[in-house]
Enzyme design. Sequence first.
Site, short mmCIF file in Angstrom:
data_model
loop_
_atom_site.label_atom_id
_atom_site.label_comp_id
_atom_site.label_asym_id
_atom_site.label_seq_id
_atom_site.Cartn_x
_atom_site.Cartn_y
_atom_site.Cartn_z
CB SER A 33 -16.65 -21.59 -38.38
OG SER A 33 -17.95 -21.13 -38.65
CG HIS A 64 -19.99 -23.85 -42.15
ND1 HIS A 64 -20.54 -24.51 -41.07
CD2 HIS A 64 -19.41 -22.73 -41.65
CE1 HIS A 64 -20.30 -23.82 -39.97
NE2 HIS A 64 -19.62 -22.73 -40.29
CG HIS A 86 -24.66 -20.41 -38.68
ND1 HIS A 86 -24.02 -20.92 -39.79
CD2 HIS A 86 -23.86 -20.68 -37.61
CE1 HIS A 86 -22.88 -21.48 -39.41
NE2 HIS A 86 -22.76 -21.34 -38.10
CE1 TYR A 88 -24.03 -16.42 -40.39
CE2 TYR A 88 -23.87 -17.05 -38.10
CZ TYR A 88 -23.38 -17.10 -39.38
OH TYR A 88 -22.25 -17.83 -39.68
CD GLU A 89 -25.87 -19.73 -43.05
OE1 GLU A 89 -25.74 -20.05 -44.25
OE2 GLU A 89 -25.67 -20.52 -42.10
CB ALA A 116 -15.22 -21.49 -34.49
CG MET A 217 -22.53 -16.01 -33.95
SD MET A 217 -22.00 -15.16 -35.45
CE MET A 217 -20.94 -13.88 -34.74
CB SER A 218 -23.83 -22.50 -34.07
OG SER A 218 -22.59 -22.85 -33.48
CG ASN A 241 -12.33 -14.68 -31.67
OD1 ASN A 241 -13.01 -15.56 -32.20
ND2 ASN A 241 -12.88 -13.70 -30.96
CG HIS A 253 -15.65 -16.17 -40.97
ND1 HIS A 253 -16.30 -16.86 -39.98
CD2 HIS A 253 -15.61 -17.01 -42.04
CE1 HIS A 253 -16.66 -18.05 -40.42
NE2 HIS A 253 -16.24 -18.17 -41.66
#
Length: 281
Positions: A33, A64, A86, A88-89, A116, A217-218, A241, A253
Site C-alpha cells: 500500500s 494498489h 489480500h 481480507y478482500e 505498509a 495484513m499481508s 503509522n 488508510h
Amino acid sequence: MPEFFSLQEIDEAAQSIRQRLKAQPSVGLVLGSGLGGLADQVQNAVYIEYATIPHWPVSTVPGHAGRLVIGELAGKIVLVQQGRAHFYEGYSMAEVTLPVRVMRRLGIETVILTNAAGAIHPEFEPGDVMLITDHLSLIGMTGFNPLRGPNLEELGPRFPDMSQVYDRELMQLTREEAQKAGIALREGVYVGLSGPSFETPADLRFLRLIGADAVGMSTVPEAIVAKHSGMRVLAFSGISNKANLDGNTITTHEEVLEAGKQIVPKLETLITRVLQRLSSR
C-alpha cells in the site's frame, strides 16, 4: 473462489505472462500500500493488467495499481507486482499467493516483498523502513496456512522448514547498503493479521508481548509460499503509522498512503543498491 490451484492452472497464468516478456526476469518485487511508485523506476517496461492474466486476483484496495511491470531495474530484469490482493478482500490463501507461485514457474529465484505496516516497537516512527528478520504467522497458526491442501511436489516439500524464511545473505547486503546510503534501517519481527479492521489497543499490547515489532495484513503468506518453493526472500515494512496502544489516536488508510511518500525513496535506494550488488556477481 478456488481454495487450491492445480499446477496446470498456475502454469496457465505463467504462460500468459511469458508470452509477453521481452527478457527473462530473475527477481520478483511485490509492492504494498502506497509503495507502488517504485515501479516507475523500471526501464523498458512491459505492463500487464492483472485482469488479463488467467486466475490472477485483482486488488480492490486504493493504493494498489493492479498490474505487472516487467523491465530493467539496477541491472536486473525484474517482475514487479504493483499492488497485491489480500485475504481480507475475500480471496482464498491460494489466490493471495498465486502470484508468487507464478513467479517461481517463470524461473524467478529471488523475491523482494514490501508492505505498509503499523509500528508496535515504541521507537519506530512513521517513515521508517524495517528489514523483516522473521515473522509471526498468526493467520497460519489459526488454520489459514497458504500451504494447506494438496501439496504440489513440483514446487516444494509437504513439510518445509521455516527456520530461515528471510535470506541471511540478502539481509546482510541490505544492512551494508543502508549504512553506505545513510539510511537508518530498523529491523524486527513482522506479524501478519487478516484485517481489514485495524488493531485494538489490547490487540497491540498482546502482539508486543509476543515479540512483534510491526503489524500488517499481508506478506507472511507470500513469504511462506516463496520459501516453500526454494526462493530467496527479502522483505521490508514501510512504517506508516504509530501503534495505537493507548486508544488515543485514530488510524486511517489515508495515513498509510501518505506515509508511503516518505518511505518510497528509502525503499527505492535500498532495493536498487541490493540489486546492483546482485548484478555485479
